[in-house]
Design a protein around this motif. Structure first.
Motif, PDB file in Angstrom:
ATOM      1  N   SER A  32       1.544 -13.587-143.152  1.00 30.95           N
ATOM      2  CA  SER A  32       1.517 -12.293-142.678  1.00 30.95           C
ATOM      3  C   SER A  32       1.931 -12.094-141.306  1.00 30.95           C
ATOM      4  CB  SER A  32      -0.113 -11.837-143.012  1.00 30.95           C
ATOM      5  OG  SER A  32      -0.938 -12.596-142.482  1.00 30.95           O
ATOM      6  N   ASN A  33       1.967 -13.138-140.565  1.00 34.95           N
ATOM      7  CA  ASN A  33       2.291 -12.660-139.352  1.00 34.95           C
ATOM      8  C   ASN A  33       3.676 -12.360-138.887  1.00 34.95           C
ATOM      9  OD1 ASN A  33      -0.225 -13.133-138.187  1.00 34.95           O
ATOM     10  ND2 ASN A  33      -0.031 -15.487-138.064  1.00 34.95           N
ATOM     11  N   TRP A  34       4.473 -12.623-140.020  1.00 30.48           N
ATOM     12  CA  TRP A  34       5.858 -12.155-139.688  1.00 30.48           C
ATOM     13  C   TRP A  34       6.299 -11.121-140.568  1.00 30.48           C
ATOM     14  CZ3 TRP A  34       8.229 -15.347-136.387  1.00 30.48           C
ATOM     15  CH2 TRP A  34       7.673 -16.662-136.256  1.00 30.48           C
ATOM     16  N   ASP A  35       7.221  -9.808-139.993  1.00 30.45           N
ATOM     17  CA  ASP A  35       7.688  -8.908-140.848  1.00 30.45           C
ATOM     18  C   ASP A  35       8.239  -9.226-141.994  1.00 30.45           C
ATOM     19  OD1 ASP A  35       9.947  -9.933-139.810  1.00 30.45           O
ATOM     20  OD2 ASP A  35      10.850  -8.165-139.014  1.00 30.45           O
ATOM     21  N   ALA A 103       4.963 -10.361-135.966  1.00 34.69           N
ATOM     22  CA  ALA A 103       4.202  -9.271-135.865  1.00 34.69           C
ATOM     23  C   ALA A 103       3.279  -9.091-134.732  1.00 34.69           C
ATOM     24  CB  ALA A 103       3.314  -9.267-137.292  1.00 34.69           C
ATOM     25  N   ASP A 104       2.985  -7.732-134.616  1.00 37.25           N
ATOM     26  CA  ASP A 104       2.379  -7.388-133.331  1.00 37.25           C
ATOM     27  C   ASP A 104       0.716  -7.833-133.498  1.00 37.25           C
ATOM     28  OD1 ASP A 104       1.362  -6.089-131.005  1.00 37.25           O
ATOM     29  OD2 ASP A 104       1.794  -4.231-131.407  1.00 37.25           O
TER      30      ASP A 104
END
Length: 476
Positions: A32-35, A103-104
């Motif tokens: 989930s930390n990646w687009d 991801a931000d």
């Protein structure tokens, strides 16, 4: 297993502490930390935003085609972790060759209650998920222990309405920092400025709550941040309650159905023991299987004339909600609240409870309109008695001024009555008027004249009757 081991090591330090664990992380292996919602693979190009500050924990080795790094950040490598260049060989399931962006993580706020989960050392006292916290207490409180899971990286926005956010301890990367000196040393290191950002400052005190009656959480100054974050996650709107006149617990963002109890306490009150008493004696009963309870010390604001803030009063707040639906919503919580009040009536003095007030809101019409119940009927009478009296007097005055009501003939002397000329009787033609409310014969004109003659002297020109002077003194 590392998390369980860490908690077990910390338990002896403070048997009554609450542990709040941070949920998000900035690990490289978290999809989930990646687009793209997945971890980059060999044919991908990894892209970190140039101006975004990051701290990323890497648990295992990775082969990549290319990687763009930020200007300010760190990659924390576990033992055996690292990066190698992709040699172009075939990699099953990785033939897209896409650009995968990190991801931000800037929006992860400290005061977002959805990003924390509570772990209590007394979990054996809590049947399942039966104990909950009001929203302000879902975020770390003044005397709580904060845990960031071992082998994880993170970035937290600590913007606050307070300059300093006090905590008992902080555990990160597998080590516990429980003294001001240890925490100050960590803040001087390279990782702290990448993990924490914002205008607030975290301060570790190493001290537990010194009061056996409990300590207030201390998050009220940031209550608006908590509710904004919570409602933002749910569409910025509280769910519609299934009861009339829902209750608003202190420290909670939305109104609830069920029951609340406010307790005034004495120095003998022990919050932890009383909480255990409620759990063991009531909450564990099968008939209350659907009831959830929150109990804590809160401060209720006191105002002057209901507007001007004056002070605050500490009290113990109990919030009870249940899983009933329809007209039965809140009824199980109401019954448990009644049992608590009965227990207080019998044992309150021994428990250190001086008084209590119960409020109920259920799905049934009767309970919804009933509003609140007090511990003592005397208290209710003291409040409702004067109020009823004022309303009665107000109603009588209103009807009297509207000439809908005639009071018994009771004449009191009034200053302006003395200014009237008693020697000037009404014209003989004035017969008065008919009053349909009273069937009373008006006195005749002659009778009126006789009365006036008795009231005023006939031989002198006196325009008013002065009781301080005798009429004979006015002769020349």
């Amino acid at each position: 297993t590392d998390w369980v081991t860490l908690v077990s090591l910390l338990l002896p330090a403070a048997a009554t502490a609450m542990y709040k664990q941070w949920i998000p992380n900035t690990n490289f292996e978290t999809g989930s930390n990646w687009d793209k919602g997945r971890v980059p693979c060999a044919s991908d190009v990894v892209h970190f935003e140039k101006n975004k500050v990051v701290s990323v924990f890497v648990r295992s080795p990775h082969a990549l085609t290319d990687m763009y790094l930020p200007l300010n950040g760190e990659l924390v490598l576990a033992s055996g972790a690292g990066f190698t260049a992709f040699d172009g060989s075939w990699d099953p399931g990785c033939d897209s060759g896409a650009t995968v962006r990190f991801a931000d993580a800037e929006h992860h706020a400290w005061f977002d209650p959805t990003l924390w989960q509570a772990v209590s050392p007394g979990r054996e006292l809590e049947p399942g998920r039966r104990i909950f916290s009001v929203d302000e207490e879902r975020v770390p409180c003044h005397y709580d222990d904060v845990i960031f899971q071992p082998e994880t990286s993170f970035r937290v926005n600590v913007d606050s309405s307070r300059r300093v956010i006090h905590l008992r301890s902080i555990s990160l990367m597998g080590q516990e920092l429980s003294s001001p000196e240890a925490w100050a040393s960590y803040l001087r290191g390279p990782s702290a400025r990448l993990q924490f950002h914002g205008n607030g400052t975290l301060q570790v005190t190493g001290t537990s709550c010194p009061d056996k009656s409990g300590c207030a959480c201390g998050n009220t100054p940031d209550g608006h941040r908590i509710c904004t974050a919570l409602l933002g996650a749910s569409g910025r709107q509280c769910p519609a309650p299934a009861c009339q006149s829902p209750l608003q617990p202190l420290g909670h963002c939305c109104r609830v159905c069920g029951a609340t109890i406010s307790l005034d306490f004495t120095p003998d009150f022990d919050l932890q023991k009383y909480r255990e008493r409620l759990v063991q004696a009531l909450l564990s009963q099968p008939k209350y299987a659907g009831v959830r309870m929150a109990i804590s010390k809160v401060h209720k604001a006191r105002t002057f004339l209901g507007v001007i803030p004056r002070s605050s009063t500490p009290l113990i707040q109990i919030v009870l909600i249940d899983d009933e639906v329809g007209a039965q919503t809140g009824t199980a919580a109401e019954q448990m609240a009644a049992d608590i009040m009965e227990d207080i009536a019998q044992h309150g003095e021994a428990l250190g409870i001086s008084s209590g007030k119960m409020e109920v809101a259920t799905g049934s019409t009767f309970s919804g309109q009933a509003g609140s119940q007090a511990l003592s009927r005397i208290t209710v009478g003291m409040v409702l008695g004067p109020l009823f009296g004022l309303l009665l007097l107000g109603g009588i005055l209103f009807l009297y001024r509207k000439e809908k009501l005639r009071l018994p003939a009771l004449r009191l002397p009034r200053p302006w009555d003395r200014a009237e000329d008693p020697a000037s009787p009404a014209p003989a033609s004035d017969k008065g008027f008919d009053n349909p409310m009273f069937d009373v014969e008006l006195p005749s004109v002659d009778a009126g004249e006789e009365m006036l003659q008795e009231m005023a002297p006939t031989d002198h020109q006196v325009f008013y009757v002065n009781p301080l002077y005798d009429a004979s003194e006015t002769e020349t």
